[in-house]
Design a protein around this motif. Structure first.
Motif, PDB file in Angstrom:
ATOM      1  N   THR A 337      -6.360   5.473   2.609  1.00 59.92           N
ATOM      2  CA  THR A 337      -6.482   6.263   1.401  1.00 59.92           C
ATOM      3  C   THR A 337      -6.859   7.676   1.835  1.00 59.92           C
ATOM      4  OG1 THR A 337      -7.459   6.368  -0.817  1.00 59.92           O
ATOM      5  CG2 THR A 337      -8.907   5.673   0.971  1.00 59.92           C
ATOM      6  N   SER A 339      -8.698  10.234   1.113  1.00 63.49           N
ATOM      7  CA  SER A 339     -10.018  10.853   1.225  1.00 63.49           C
ATOM      8  C   SER A 339     -10.932  10.111   2.187  1.00 63.49           C
ATOM      9  CB  SER A 339     -10.693  10.948  -0.151  1.00 63.49           C
ATOM     10  OG  SER A 339     -11.138   9.675  -0.580  1.00 63.49           O
ATOM     11  N   HIS A 368      -1.043   3.009   0.618  1.00 60.58           N
ATOM     12  CA  HIS A 368      -2.125   3.853   0.096  1.00 60.58           C
ATOM     13  C   HIS A 368      -2.814   3.123  -1.046  1.00 60.58           C
ATOM     14  CE1 HIS A 368      -4.127   7.132  -2.077  1.00 60.58           C
ATOM     15  NE2 HIS A 368      -4.161   7.750  -0.898  1.00 60.58           N
ATOM     16  N   PRO A 370      -6.104   3.068  -3.319  1.00 60.81           N
ATOM     17  CA  PRO A 370      -7.122   4.067  -3.667  1.00 60.81           C
ATOM     18  C   PRO A 370      -8.524   3.489  -3.745  1.00 60.81           C
ATOM     19  CG  PRO A 370      -5.942   3.377  -5.624  1.00 60.81           C
ATOM     20  CD  PRO A 370      -5.251   2.713  -4.468  1.00 60.81           C
ATOM     21  N   GLU A 375      -7.358   9.213  -6.540  1.00 61.60           N
ATOM     22  CA  GLU A 375      -6.403   8.763  -5.526  1.00 61.60           C
ATOM     23  C   GLU A 375      -5.300   7.882  -6.115  1.00 61.60           C
ATOM     24  OE1 GLU A 375      -9.119   8.639  -1.514  1.00 61.60           O
ATOM     25  OE2 GLU A 375      -9.461   7.112  -3.030  1.00 61.60           O
ATOM     26  N   VAL A 381      -1.376  12.106  -4.311  1.00 65.05           N
ATOM     27  CA  VAL A 381      -1.007  11.385  -3.083  1.00 65.05           C
ATOM     28  C   VAL A 381       0.192  12.053  -2.419  1.00 65.05           C
ATOM     29  CG1 VAL A 381      -0.345   9.161  -2.110  1.00 65.05           C
ATOM     30  CG2 VAL A 381      -1.955   9.247  -4.028  1.00 65.05           C
ATOM     31  N   ARG A 588     -10.129  16.012  -2.806  1.00 63.65           N
ATOM     32  CA  ARG A 588      -9.914  15.575  -1.435  1.00 63.65           C
ATOM     33  C   ARG A 588     -11.222  15.630  -0.648  1.00 63.65           C
ATOM     34  NH1 ARG A 588      -9.783  19.865   2.207  1.00 63.65           N
ATOM     35  NH2 ARG A 588      -9.409  21.965   1.346  1.00 63.65           N
TER      36      ARG A 588
END
Length: 621
Positions: A337, A339, A368, A370, A375, A381, A588
């Protein structure tokens, strides 16, 4: 079926929870009336409301919490009126105002006995007061719903929990009814029993209003169901045992790996201490290095299921893919993910392997999944994928379907699938790159029936993607939202979901942090409400990162950071300048500090010059 049983049994045990005690008088106050017309409708309303509130919490987040708080307030008013009419029946008869008449109607019976509708309405009020009392088993149900989304299965689990609670109350209600009947027949004391119940109801209202049901009662209680519920979960739903390699040290109080970390999926109240970070680096095939070095084919792994990619909510850099269509290819699945600092530090290797081996039959797929709400936004994304230089396919897994199909629990997590579609190796967290590349090469050689030229990939990463200074990381990932926050030092603690003027202590111990100024702290997020609002953290690490977002309207937020009260100078991060200034422009991870000299305990402060910033979590490297 086992989880349904646990949910039902957990609901039964809930009656022993200290915060339930003030609610019991609301139920016993109707124990002298026929169960079919009074007790059963009351319990039905309570169970349905309890399950409904919990269901809303799985999909509504903070909104559901606030809605339930209003509902609790209304329920307390209702039961306050009910208690007064029990205590002073003549008052209920004389006062004609509508709200008191409502309480009088709810507390009295008709010529044919109690009103089923009134009892059902009282049950709804009881459910609103009962719902916040939750043990680990309910936490597990809500966690599953939060990760995977609300479903029919979740509703049945919540209903099972509510049915268990109703079962224990039914037994108490029936037993209480017999006791009250015996007392009335032998003593003729119906009126003073009624008044005692009124006093008990009003005492319950006071206890719930001032939080005594979840505060003092919890501390004074001689019995708690939490340990028993947790024991049941540990027995029937054990967590996977994690193994750390010799180079990885687990900090016992933080469950954060000093170096190569894997971030565990959060919001798991069923887990002891609610740890959000778990040290993990699990090479499943210990002892296979010698075989691979000798050129032998790696053995099959039968401890990890081969998952399914069909649950993706969107695809980036590719049309939808399936593992069946990739038969004959070697596939690397990377759960990440954008971040997550641990994920970012593995990306240079994933990108390099993709470029180096894609012509030899390797397919890299980033999944991905979240952690934070922002996210889930596809535009966020896509921007992150572009900014990070990710060119291989990325599947957005907003509903956690791919995650669950692999039984995954970590960011980052890497699954290596051979040409026949079987998972042959998996690795959680940072590190182990040489061994992971050996697996890629061995699986490709096995699929292509010929050796691969070349050697191990050399990586030189910069910015947030640079490897952590694992010898000097003594600070854990720290969440700013109250649900998983630890070591919060502002006097008075959190004022959950409500605005609050906070103060930061003059000094902080290592890994303590605090708010200064006006903040509203919610389950996963804190929002600054006034200029000069700040966060202070005493940390020990080379790098300090903070996941931030601009205002809800998207307005950039200017900030300034200091270390030990001074501008960072050469120790500034990639998102700050030497004077400590920077701007939050998107949701982010921001690298705010990268120390150039000796790493030691330092006090970090970030002050937001305008209100509206959204803060999520600190990470270190």
């Amino acid at each position: 079926m086992l989880l349904l049983f646990l949910a039902y049994f957990g609901g039964i045990l809930t009656i022993l929870s200290p915060c339930i005690l003030p609610v019991l008088p609301f139920v016993f106050a109707r124990s002298d009336q026929p169960f079919r017309k009074s007790g059963l409708p009351l319990l039905t309303g309570m169970a349905l409301t309890f399950a409904l509130v919990a269901s809303l919490a799985t999909v509504g987040g903070g909104w559901a919490v606030r809605a339930n708080q209003f509902g609790r307030g209304a329920a307390l008013v209702l039961f306050g009126i009910f208690g007064l009419t029990l205590l002073f029946s003549s008052l209920a008869e004389r006062v004609s105002r509508p709200i008191v008449q409502l309480g009088n109607r709810l507390s009295r019976t008709t010529d044919d006995g109690p009103s089923m509708a009134n009892s059902f309405l009282l049950g709804i009020g009881t459910g609103l007061l009962w719902a916040p009392c939750a043990g680990p088993i309910l936490g597990l149900i809500l966690t599953g719903a939060a990760l995977g989304g609300a479903s029919v299965h979740t509703v049945f689990l919540l209903l099972a929990y509510a049915a268990g609670a109703a079962t224990s109350l039914t037994l108490a209600l029936l037993a209480g009814g017999k006791v009250f009947a015996a007392m009335k027949s032998s003593l003729g004391a119906e009126e003073w029993i009624r008044r005692i119940l009124g006093v008990a109801v009003l005492a319950g209202v006071v206890a719930v209003t001032f939080g005594l049901d979840r505060g003092i009662l919890t501390r004074l209680s001689l019995s708690s169901t939490a340990n028993l519920e947790q024991g049941l979960l540990d027995r029937f739903h054990p967590q996977k045992a994690e193994t750390a390699t010799k180079d990885e040290a687990i900090a016992p109080s933080t469950a954060m790996m000093a170096g190569s970390g894997a971030m565990m999926a959060g919001n798991q109240p069923a887990m002891a201490a609610n740890n959000a970070m778990m040290a993990a680096n699990q090479p499943a095939m210990s002892g296979n290095n010698a075989m691979m070095a000798a050129g032998g084919a790696p053995p099959a792994a039968d401890t990890v299921p081969t998952g399914d990619l069909s649950g993706a909510t969107a695809w980036i850099n590719s049309q939808p893919l399936t593992l069946a269509a990739l038969h004959g290819k070697v596939v690397l699945i990377d759960f990440w993910t954008y971040s997550c600092i641990n994920c970012l530090r593995t990306l240079p290797y994933i990108k390099a392997w993709n470029e180096k081996y894609k012509d030899s039959g390797l397919v890299v797929i980033g999944v991905h999944t979240p952690e934070f709400p922002f996210e889930k936004d596809e535009s966020n994304v896509r921007k992150a994928v572009r900014d990070l230089g990710v060119t291989y396919p990325v599947a957005m897994d907003n509903d956690y379907r791919i995650w669950r199909s692999f039984n995954n629990e970590y960011w980052p997590a890497h699954y290596f699938i051979d040409a026949t579609g079987k998972v042959r190796y998996h690795h959680f967290g940072e590190g182990g790159y040489e061994e992971s590349e050996n697996w890629i090469r061995s699986l490709l050689e096995e699929a292509n029936h010929k050796p691969l030229p070349g050697s191990a990939t050399q990586i030189s990463a910069s910015g947030a993607e640079a490897a952590a200074d694992s010898n000097d990381v003594q600070s854990p990932e720290t969440y700013v939202g109250y649900h998983r926050a630890e070591h919060f030092a502002s006097p008075g603690g959190f004022n959950q979901n409500e605005p609050q003027a906070y103060e930061a202590p003059a000094t902080l111990k290592l890994n303590e942090w605090a708010f200064a100024g006006q903040w509203q702290d919610e389950r996963q997020i804190a929002t600054s409400l006034a200029p000069a609002s700040a966060i202070v953290y005493r940390f020990h690490a080379r790098d300090l990162h903070l996941v931030l977002g601009p205002s809800k309207a998207g307005k950039p937020i200017r900030f300034r950071v200091t270390i030990d009260g001074k501008a960072p100078g050469a120790d500034h991060g990639m998102d700050t300048d030497a004077d400590g200034y920077g701007t939050v422009t998107s949701d982010r991870l921001y690298q705010l500090i990268r120390q150039q000299g000796k790493v030691q305990d330092r006090t970090f402060r970030i002050e937001f010059l305008v209100p509206g910033v959204q803060a999520y979590s600190f990470t270190f490297g």
